[in-house]
Structure formats: structure tokens, C-alpha cells
Scaffold this motif. Structure first.
Motif, PDB file in Angstrom:
ATOM      1  N   ILE A  68       0.995  -1.492  -0.070  1.00 48.84           N
ATOM      2  CA  ILE A  68       0.243   0.266   0.333  1.00 48.84           C
ATOM      3  C   ILE A  68       0.764   1.308  -0.437  1.00 48.84           C
ATOM      4  CG2 ILE A  68      -1.758   1.311   0.976  1.00 48.84           C
ATOM      5  CD1 ILE A  68      -2.733  -1.229   2.284  1.00 48.84           C
ATOM      6  N   GLY A  69       2.124   1.261   0.871  1.00 49.65           N
ATOM      7  CA  GLY A  69       2.696   2.321   1.152  1.00 49.65           C
ATOM      8  C   GLY A  69       3.641   2.621   0.003  1.00 49.65           C
ATOM      9  N   THR A  70       4.251   3.674  -0.407  1.00 51.39           N
ATOM     10  CA  THR A  70       5.145   4.037  -1.582  1.00 51.39           C
ATOM     11  C   THR A  70       6.224   4.480  -1.182  1.00 51.39           C
ATOM     12  OG1 THR A  70       3.396   5.624  -2.562  1.00 51.39           O
ATOM     13  CG2 THR A  70       3.099   3.562  -3.549  1.00 51.39           C
ATOM     14  N   ASP A  71       6.394   4.987   0.227  1.00 52.75           N
ATOM     15  CA  ASP A  71       7.363   6.079   0.696  1.00 52.75           C
ATOM     16  C   ASP A  71       8.906   5.405  -0.082  1.00 52.75           C
ATOM     17  OD1 ASP A  71       6.498   4.900   2.606  1.00 52.75           O
ATOM     18  OD2 ASP A  71       8.074   5.555   3.522  1.00 52.75           O
ATOM     19  N   HIS A  72       9.339   4.639  -0.104  1.00 49.32           N
ATOM     20  CA  HIS A  72      10.223   3.772  -0.401  1.00 49.32           C
ATOM     21  C   HIS A  72      10.856   3.895  -1.627  1.00 49.32           C
ATOM     22  CE1 HIS A  72       7.219   0.060  -1.071  1.00 49.32           C
ATOM     23  NE2 HIS A  72       8.210  -0.126  -1.690  1.00 49.32           N
ATOM     24  N   VAL A  73       9.318   4.281  -2.114  1.00 50.44           N
ATOM     25  CA  VAL A  73       9.962   4.605  -4.476  1.00 50.44           C
ATOM     26  C   VAL A  73      10.689   5.908  -4.532  1.00 50.44           C
ATOM     27  CG1 VAL A  73       9.336   3.705  -6.190  1.00 50.44           C
ATOM     28  CG2 VAL A  73       8.682   2.618  -4.499  1.00 50.44           C
ATOM     29  N   ASP A  74      11.171   6.595  -5.423  1.00 53.21           N
ATOM     30  CA  ASP A  74      11.412   7.491  -5.920  1.00 53.21           C
ATOM     31  C   ASP A  74      10.563   8.467  -6.579  1.00 53.21           C
ATOM     32  OD1 ASP A  74      12.237  10.367  -6.700  1.00 53.21           O
ATOM     33  OD2 ASP A  74      14.269   9.640  -6.397  1.00 53.21           O
ATOM     34  N   GLN A  75       9.529   7.830  -7.154  1.00 52.48           N
ATOM     35  CA  GLN A  75       8.840   8.085  -7.694  1.00 52.48           C
ATOM     36  C   GLN A  75       9.013   9.298  -8.741  1.00 52.48           C
ATOM     37  OE1 GLN A  75       4.306   7.269  -7.295  1.00 52.48           O
ATOM     38  NE2 GLN A  75       4.707   6.676  -5.056  1.00 52.48           N
ATOM     39  N   PRO A  76       9.373  10.692  -8.127  1.00 50.67           N
ATOM     40  CA  PRO A  76       9.894  11.386  -9.532  1.00 50.67           C
ATOM     41  C   PRO A  76      10.830  10.787 -10.581  1.00 50.67           C
ATOM     42  CG  PRO A  76       9.476  12.756  -7.183  1.00 50.67           C
ATOM     43  CD  PRO A  76       9.031  11.433  -6.859  1.00 50.67           C
ATOM     44  N   LEU A  77      12.015  10.043  -9.724  1.00 49.26           N
ATOM     45  CA  LEU A  77      13.317   9.275 -10.789  1.00 49.26           C
ATOM     46  C   LEU A  77      12.295   8.775 -11.748  1.00 49.26           C
ATOM     47  CD1 LEU A  77      15.881   8.989 -11.178  1.00 49.26           C
ATOM     48  CD2 LEU A  77      15.272   7.426  -9.363  1.00 49.26           C
ATOM     49  N   ASP A 169     -10.509   6.636  23.389  1.00 49.89           N
ATOM     50  CA  ASP A 169     -10.264   5.129  24.352  1.00 49.89           C
ATOM     51  C   ASP A 169      -9.427   4.991  23.723  1.00 49.89           C
ATOM     52  OD1 ASP A 169     -12.284   6.028  26.470  1.00 49.89           O
ATOM     53  OD2 ASP A 169     -14.194   4.561  24.704  1.00 49.89           O
ATOM     54  N   VAL A 170      -9.221   4.130  22.174  1.00 47.93           N
ATOM     55  CA  VAL A 170      -8.690   3.474  21.583  1.00 47.93           C
ATOM     56  C   VAL A 170      -8.127   4.606  20.629  1.00 47.93           C
ATOM     57  CG1 VAL A 170      -7.759   1.349  20.265  1.00 47.93           C
ATOM     58  CG2 VAL A 170      -9.902   0.985  22.152  1.00 47.93           C
ATOM     59  N   VAL A 171      -7.000   4.668  20.274  1.00 52.60           N
ATOM     60  CA  VAL A 171      -6.058   5.525  18.690  1.00 52.60           C
ATOM     61  C   VAL A 171      -5.638   4.705  17.720  1.00 52.60           C
ATOM     62  CG1 VAL A 171      -5.460   7.573  17.744  1.00 52.60           C
ATOM     63  CG2 VAL A 171      -6.909   7.286  20.094  1.00 52.60           C
ATOM     64  N   SER A 172      -5.923   4.557  16.574  1.00 55.67           N
ATOM     65  CA  SER A 172      -5.488   3.633  15.101  1.00 55.67           C
ATOM     66  C   SER A 172      -5.057   3.666  14.451  1.00 55.67           C
ATOM     67  CB  SER A 172      -6.453   2.409  15.154  1.00 55.67           C
ATOM     68  OG  SER A 172      -5.645   0.920  14.851  1.00 55.67           O
ATOM     69  N   PHE A 173      -3.704   4.223  14.121  1.00 54.17           N
ATOM     70  CA  PHE A 173      -3.629   5.093  13.164  1.00 54.17           C
ATOM     71  C   PHE A 173      -2.806   4.120  11.438  1.00 54.17           C
ATOM     72  CE2 PHE A 173      -1.675   6.732  16.707  1.00 54.17           C
ATOM     73  CZ  PHE A 173      -1.730   8.197  16.522  1.00 54.17           C
ATOM     74  N   HIS A 174      -3.621   4.323  10.508  1.00 51.59           N
ATOM     75  CA  HIS A 174      -2.489   4.147   8.876  1.00 51.59           C
ATOM     76  C   HIS A 174      -3.315   5.565   8.069  1.00 51.59           C
ATOM     77  CE1 HIS A 174      -4.822  -0.129  11.434  1.00 51.59           C
ATOM     78  NE2 HIS A 174      -5.934   1.500  11.593  1.00 51.59           N
ATOM     79  N   VAL A 175      -2.007   6.022   8.178  1.00 50.38           N
ATOM     80  CA  VAL A 175      -1.937   6.838   7.444  1.00 50.38           C
ATOM     81  C   VAL A 175      -0.427   6.832   6.972  1.00 50.38           C
ATOM     82  CG1 VAL A 175      -2.054   8.392   9.155  1.00 50.38           C
ATOM     83  CG2 VAL A 175      -0.121   8.297   9.244  1.00 50.38           C
ATOM     84  N   PRO A 176      -0.044   7.122   5.101  1.00 42.46           N
ATOM     85  CA  PRO A 176       1.243   7.163   4.943  1.00 42.46           C
ATOM     86  C   PRO A 176       1.948   7.673   5.828  1.00 42.46           C
ATOM     87  CG  PRO A 176       0.389   8.098   3.841  1.00 42.46           C
ATOM     88  CD  PRO A 176      -0.843   8.044   4.683  1.00 42.46           C
ATOM     89  N   LEU A 177       3.515   7.285   5.436  1.00 45.16           N
ATOM     90  CA  LEU A 177       4.523   7.972   5.963  1.00 45.16           C
ATOM     91  C   LEU A 177       4.912   9.214   5.290  1.00 45.16           C
ATOM     92  CD1 LEU A 177       7.089   8.524   7.923  1.00 45.16           C
ATOM     93  CD2 LEU A 177       8.132   7.597   6.681  1.00 45.16           C
ATOM     94  N   THR A 178       4.982  10.574   5.504  1.00 42.84           N
ATOM     95  CA  THR A 178       5.484  11.445   4.589  1.00 42.84           C
ATOM     96  C   THR A 178       5.727  12.535   5.193  1.00 42.84           C
ATOM     97  OG1 THR A 178       2.861  13.157   4.646  1.00 42.84           O
ATOM     98  CG2 THR A 178       3.297  11.606   2.438  1.00 42.84           C
ATOM     99  N   ARG A 179       7.263  13.226   5.163  1.00 40.96           N
ATOM    100  CA  ARG A 179       8.033  13.875   5.694  1.00 40.96           C
ATOM    101  C   ARG A 179       7.828  15.545   5.459  1.00 40.96           C
ATOM    102  NH1 ARG A 179      11.738  11.066   7.997  1.00 40.96           N
ATOM    103  NH2 ARG A 179      12.076   8.778   7.483  1.00 40.96           N
ATOM    104  N   GLU A 180       7.228  15.990   4.577  1.00 38.82           N
ATOM    105  CA  GLU A 180       6.792  17.331   4.114  1.00 38.82           C
ATOM    106  C   GLU A 180       5.623  17.695   4.006  1.00 38.82           C
ATOM    107  OE1 GLU A 180       9.551  17.703   0.421  1.00 38.82           O
ATOM    108  OE2 GLU A 180      11.795  17.963   2.183  1.00 38.82           O
ATOM    109  N   GLY A 181       5.646  18.775   3.970  1.00 38.53           N
ATOM    110  CA  GLY A 181       3.901  19.142   3.591  1.00 38.53           C
ATOM    111  C   GLY A 181       3.359  19.523   4.594  1.00 38.53           C
ATOM    112  N   THR A 182       2.270  20.230   4.765  1.00 32.06           N
ATOM    113  CA  THR A 182       0.699  20.739   6.093  1.00 32.06           C
ATOM    114  C   THR A 182       0.399  19.301   6.616  1.00 32.06           C
ATOM    115  OG1 THR A 182      -0.062  22.461   4.487  1.00 32.06           O
ATOM    116  CG2 THR A 182      -1.210  21.199   6.169  1.00 32.06           C
TER     117      THR A 182
END
Length: 373
Positions: A68-77, A169-182
Motif C-alpha cells: 500500500i505504502g510507496t514512500d520507499h519508491v522515488d516516483q519523480p525519478l 479510548d483507542v486510537v489506531s493509526f493508518h497513514v502513509p509516511l510523509t515528511r513534508e507539507g501541511t
């Protein structure tokens, strides 16, 4: 056509063998020289697809990640070099939903909780977050969503802020990893937010390790008011902060999405994408790749209670098995990757067919197959 693929990607030879010569390699240790003659590269999340890796890949036409995640791929390249790219959005959403469901039922058993009526905040309302929410709703939990990008696109009325989500009561995280932007998610759960959480609040991370500040979590867990943590992902995998593991309720080595169906679905989605690019129809079906499960069907004699739901879920998948193995092998050289590579066969809840005289609609909501399946 020469196809290079991560050796941990299932069914690659069965699916892609008709398209060309398949070479399987360790995903974390792929080198530029190994890709010099490759036309197609198939990876999972452990392979960093960047300029260094592709330095000699002059023939490369297609890159696919069975994740699902794509942060390991340099898509602009890839775009700059005219290399087609495909991922597998939603491929393991059911598997992650099953993982979180099992974890919730384990926590309920350990702490004497009645899950019905408890609040669950989903941070990241994509495919995976929605799958988790579906299971939680079937348990009677009150589900709310935090997803700022979707709130802006769809209207804020259906969403809450992160600060509000962290009161659940319970918080479950399901986000992609992004390092920049809002909407950057790196250290979304940072030291300040960790310090503000209530004692014994339940937090689950089955997204990316860097979404949580692991060092700040360790400091909180060593204090007088620890949190109840379920962690499948970690900062700096595979070299994780091992000191944090004893301070978790459930700890696993990034395997939440590792059901047999989820992994096969990811490979098949890349096969379908490459077939489309080549202008041909897929000649294989996903269902034909899967073996029969150990248990095909059960007949129930009682209406479903939380305890019965727990027994049924854990008959198919019990997260405590993965937790026990992870803790047992913690600290052994190469253990994190070895447990992923040699992961025991695990099925999704849909592999079990439920029958009975009473209405089973509530159980089918968890993904179990109906008698007519």
C-alpha cells in the motif's frame, strides 16, 4: 523480458513466469549491478528504489511495489526516466483489519473490557483505516475518523481533528509516511502529544514506524503513567529500539498485512498492472493461487457474544502467536527480517465459513464467509 523480484513476494513465478525470465533476490540487499539487465522490478517495502539502486538499470520499463505504502519508491525519478510505476493500494487492508480486530479482542480479554460502546479513533481514513473501522463497528464500538486531507476535500463534518482523536479510548493509526507539507506524518505522534495522552490509553500503529516518536514513547512508558501500546511497525526497521518492546501490550515485526490472501493479492495486482501495460489480458486468477484453509466451516449453536467472536477470530488468526515469537527472538541477529521472510501461513477471516440456525449477519460483518459461499 527479464523480471527481478523480491524473493519474499509470493506467486511471482506462477504469475510472471509467462511474461519472461524471473529472478528472485533478497529485497533489502538488492544492488545496482543486479538490475543492469532488468526490464521489470518488483519490490516490497524493504527495498529503497532510488537513484543509487537504478544507476545501471538502463533497460528498466516497469517498477511495481506489492504494498500500500510507496514512500520507499522515488516516483519523480521513475517519471523523469519514463519508467511506469504501479503499487497495490488496498491489497492488505483486510489482513490489517483482521490484525487490529485480533489485537482489540486480546486487549479486551486482558483488561476485562466490553468493547461495545468504547470509542475508536481512526487516524487515516483510507482503505486500511476503513477496514479497521468496519470490524470495530461490528463490535459495537463508536468509530470516528481523523484525516485532514479528506476533510478538506469532502467537508469537515465527517471528521475530527487529531487532538480530538487522541481523546478516544483507542486510537489506531493508518497513514502513509510523509515528511513534508501541511499533512506530514513523520512523528505525527510526537513527544508533546505523547506526554498529553491519558494513562493506559490504547494506541495501535499498523502504518509506518516513523509516524510515532519511538524514543519519546519509551520515555513515557518508563514513567508512572504508561500507555497500552500495540506496535507492528517501528522506527529504523530492522534495527528497532528493542528497549521499547517490553513496554508494549502487543509487539510484532511489521506483519499486520501478511495474510496469505493479502500478499497474493499484492502480487496479483502488479501482474494485472503489467499485463495492462503490455496490452494483454491476465491469464491467471487470484483464487487459483490459494490453498484450502485448515478449517473450512463451523456450525454455531449460540448467538455471537464478544467472547465467542474472540474464539472464532483467533481460530483463524491470533496476534498473540506473532507477539510471542517476536519477543522470543528479540535481539537475535537478523531476527526482524527473518521473521518476515519465514512468516507462518496465515489466512483471512473469509477463509472460514460459518453456519448455524440463528442469524449470522453480525459475524459476516467481520468478514467470515456465509454458508452459501
Amino acid at each position: 523480458m527479464k523480471i527481478v523480484a523480491d524473493e519474499n513476494m509470493p506467486h511471482v513465478r506462477e504469475l510472471f513466469g509467462e511474461l519472461g525470465e524471473v529472478t528472485l533476490l533478497p529485497g533489502r540487499d538488492m544492488t545496482a549491478a543486479q538490475l543492469a539487465q532488468a526490464d521489470v522490478l518488483l519490490v516490497r517495502s524493504v527495498t529503497r528504489v532510488n537513484a543509487d539502486l537504478l544507476a545501471q538499470a538502463s533497460r528498466l520499463q516497469f517498477v511495481g511495489t506489492a504494498t500500500i505504502g510507496t514512500d520507499h519508491v522515488d516516483q519523480p525519478l521513475l517519471a523523469a526516466r519514463g519508467i511506469a510505476f504501479a503499487s497495490a493500494p488496498g491489497c492488505n487492508r483486510i489482513s490489517v483489519g483482521d490484525y487490529v480486530l485480533s489485537a482489540l479482542l486480546v486487549l479486551a480479554e486482558r483488561h476485562g473490557l466490553t468493547l461495545a460502546g468504547m470509542t475508536l479513533a481512526i487516524v487515516g481514513a483510507g482503505n486500511t483505516g476503513r477496514a479497521v473501522a468496519s470490524h470495530a463497528s461490528a463490535l459495537g464500538m463508536q468509530v470516528c475518523y481523523c484525516d485532514p486531507p479528506r476533510a478538506r476535500a469532502e467537508g469537515a463534518g465527517s471528521f475530527i481533528s487529531l487532538e480530538e482523536a487522541l481523546q478516544a479510548d483507542v486510537v489506531s493509526f493508518h497513514v502513509p509516511l510523509t515528511r513534508e507539507g501541511t499533512d506530514a506524518t513523520w512523528h505525527l505522534l510526537n513527544a508533546a502529544r505523547i506526554a498529553a495522552l491519558r494513562a493506559n490509553q490504547f494506541l495501535i500503529n499498523a502504518s509506518r514506524g516513523e509516524v510515532w516518536d519511538n524514543q519519546a514513547l519509551l520515555e513515557r512508558q518508563r514513567g508512572a503513567a504508561p500507555l497500552s501500546l500495540v506496535m507492528d511497525v517501528w522506527e529504523h526497521e530492522p534495527d528497532i529500539l528493542t528497549e521499547l518492546v517490553p513496554h508494549t501490550e502487543i509487539a510484532t515485526p511489521h506483519i499486520a498485512g501478511y495474510s496469505l490472501e493479502g500478499k497474493a493479492r499484492g502480487t496479483w495486482m502488479l501482474y494485472e498492472a503489467l499485463c495492462t501495460r503490455l496490452g494483454r489480458s491476465p491469464r491467471q486468477e487470484l483464487a487459483s493461487l490459494l490453498p484450502a484453509p485448515d478449517v473450512l466451516a463451523l456450525t454455531l449453536g449460540q448467538p455471537p457474544s464478544q467472547a465467542l467472536i474472540g474464539r472464532l477470530v483467533h481460530l483463524v488468526y491470533d496476534v498473540r502467536r506473532d507477539d510471542a515469537r517476536f519477543r522470543r527472538e528479540l535481539g537475535l541477529p537478523g531476527s526482524f527480517d527473518r521473521q518476515r521472510k519465514c512468516y507462518l501461513e496465515r489466512r483471512e477471516l473469509s477463509s472460514l465459513r460459518l453456519e448455524g440456525a440463528m442469524s449470522l449477519a453480525a459475524l459476516h460483518a467481520f468478514g467470515f464467509s456465509p454458508a452459501s459461499y
